[in-house]
Structures are given as C-alpha cells and as structure tokens.
Design a protein around this motif. Sequence first.
Motif, PDB file in Angstrom:
ATOM      1  N   GLY A 146       1.666   6.764  -6.748  1.00  0.00           N
ATOM      2  CA  GLY A 146       0.595   7.696  -7.106  1.00  0.00           C
ATOM      3  C   GLY A 146       1.032   9.136  -6.935  1.00  0.00           C
ATOM      4  N   TYR A 147       1.677   9.441  -5.819  1.00  0.00           N
ATOM      5  CA  TYR A 147       2.186  10.793  -5.588  1.00  0.00           C
ATOM      6  C   TYR A 147       3.255  11.166  -6.617  1.00  0.00           C
ATOM      7  CZ  TYR A 147      -0.213  11.859  -1.236  1.00  0.00           C
ATOM      8  OH  TYR A 147      -1.163  12.157  -0.298  1.00  0.00           O
ATOM      9  N   ALA A 148       4.128  10.231  -6.945  1.00  0.00           N
ATOM     10  CA  ALA A 148       5.186  10.508  -7.931  1.00  0.00           C
ATOM     11  C   ALA A 148       4.581  10.804  -9.302  1.00  0.00           C
ATOM     12  CB  ALA A 148       6.152   9.329  -8.017  1.00  0.00           C
ATOM     13  N   ILE A 149       3.587  10.016  -9.708  1.00  0.00           N
ATOM     14  CA  ILE A 149       2.934  10.244 -10.998  1.00  0.00           C
ATOM     15  C   ILE A 149       2.198  11.579 -10.988  1.00  0.00           C
ATOM     16  CG2 ILE A 149       1.078   9.429 -12.525  1.00  0.00           C
ATOM     17  CD1 ILE A 149       2.016   6.552 -11.752  1.00  0.00           C
ATOM     18  N   TRP A 182       0.838  -1.207   0.000  1.00  0.00           N
ATOM     19  CA  TRP A 182       0.000   0.000   0.000  1.00  0.00           C
ATOM     20  C   TRP A 182       0.872   1.256   0.000  1.00  0.00           C
ATOM     21  CZ3 TRP A 182      -4.716   1.000  -1.299  1.00  0.00           C
ATOM     22  CH2 TRP A 182      -5.665  -0.026  -1.282  1.00  0.00           C
ATOM     23  N   PHE A 183       1.928   1.239   0.785  1.00  0.00           N
ATOM     24  CA  PHE A 183       2.845   2.372   0.827  1.00  0.00           C
ATOM     25  C   PHE A 183       3.463   2.609  -0.555  1.00  0.00           C
ATOM     26  CE2 PHE A 183       7.162   4.034   1.381  1.00  0.00           C
ATOM     27  CZ  PHE A 183       6.865   5.251   1.981  1.00  0.00           C
ATOM     28  N   LEU A 184       3.869   1.545  -1.229  1.00  0.00           N
ATOM     29  CA  LEU A 184       4.459   1.650  -2.565  1.00  0.00           C
ATOM     30  C   LEU A 184       3.455   2.210  -3.571  1.00  0.00           C
ATOM     31  CD1 LEU A 184       6.963   1.159  -4.274  1.00  0.00           C
ATOM     32  CD2 LEU A 184       6.137  -1.164  -4.684  1.00  0.00           C
TER      33      LEU A 184
END
Length: 184
Positions: free
Chosen positions: A20-23, A13-15
């Motif tokens: 998602g934040y990086a994208i 989930w963390f990954l």
Amino acid sequence: MKENKIVKELASWFLVILMGYAIAFICREYIFSPVVVDGASMSPTYENEDIILVSKISKIERFDHIVFKAPYEDEYYIKRVIGLPGDTIEMKDDVLIINGKEYEEPYVNRNSVSQMRTTENFTLEELTGEKTVPEGYIFVLGDNRLRSYDSRHFGLIPLDDVYGESKMRIYPLKNMKIFYKPVE
C-alpha cells in the motif's frame, strides 16, 4: 503451530501495508499529488488553503490550471494557462485576444471592481519581447488579476517547471469540485 499461524498472519499484514505504501508513493511521485493553495491570486476559482489534486501526467492545454515552480522563489504557484507555444497574446480593454480571437473570461474575479479595468492592456511582445510564445514555454495569468503575480510580471514559464495540472478541489469538502476545461 498456533505461533506459526500468527507469524504468517502478521507477515501477510506487513506485506499488504508495505505494498500500500509503495503504491501510494508511486502514485504521489509520478501520477498525482495533493497541493495546498496559498494566496488569493486564483480567486474565485480557488481560495487560500484549498487542497487540490494535481495530475502529473496531463497534457497542458490552454485555460488549464497548473502548478509550477515559482521563477524567483522556492515555492510553487498556481495559475491559468493563457498562451501556448506559437500563440500571440494581447489584452485590450479587458478583452483577452489569443491568435486574433477574442475570448470571454468568466473565471476572472471582477466582483470587487466597479468602473476600472480588471486587466491592464498589454501585448506579449511588450511584456516579454517575444511576438509569440516560444517552444518550451507558456504564458500564465491568475484569475484574480488585480492581486496576481504572474507572467505579466515574471515572464514566460518553462514547460519543464510545470509540476502538474489541477484536476479537483478536495477540501473544503463542501466546495469539492472536478475541474473541466471550457470549450474554446
């Protein structure tokens, strides 16, 4: 064994959240970004506090709505591109003339004007001292000509100062709209 499975689940989930934040960061920084419209200079196309999506990868063309760094303030303005490099521009009797061709401007706010002109007469040379828009610059006007601070006042805009092109109004939801370019 059960604790190991929980740790793996939390790590996955963390990954996913991290990816998602990086994208989202990459998209917002390099591809598109939301912008809040401030003011009435582009009315009726945009109203104060509309939220728009701005494409940072679009090729700027005539009549695009662009967001750019304001020349004398630490702000961003939204205006319509009227002149591209190499263009001659003239306004005569409320008629826009680009490279000798007359253009209708259905987007211009003329509702509050009775007998008076919406846009004063001018030539590019009178405003900027240039006969044509130089390479690397554009000429912009607001759609609400009587209330717009634009190239008539501050001159040409360097293409390097363009943040992006407005592609879509996303808020208010009842006024959501995708913007298409008018046919020349």
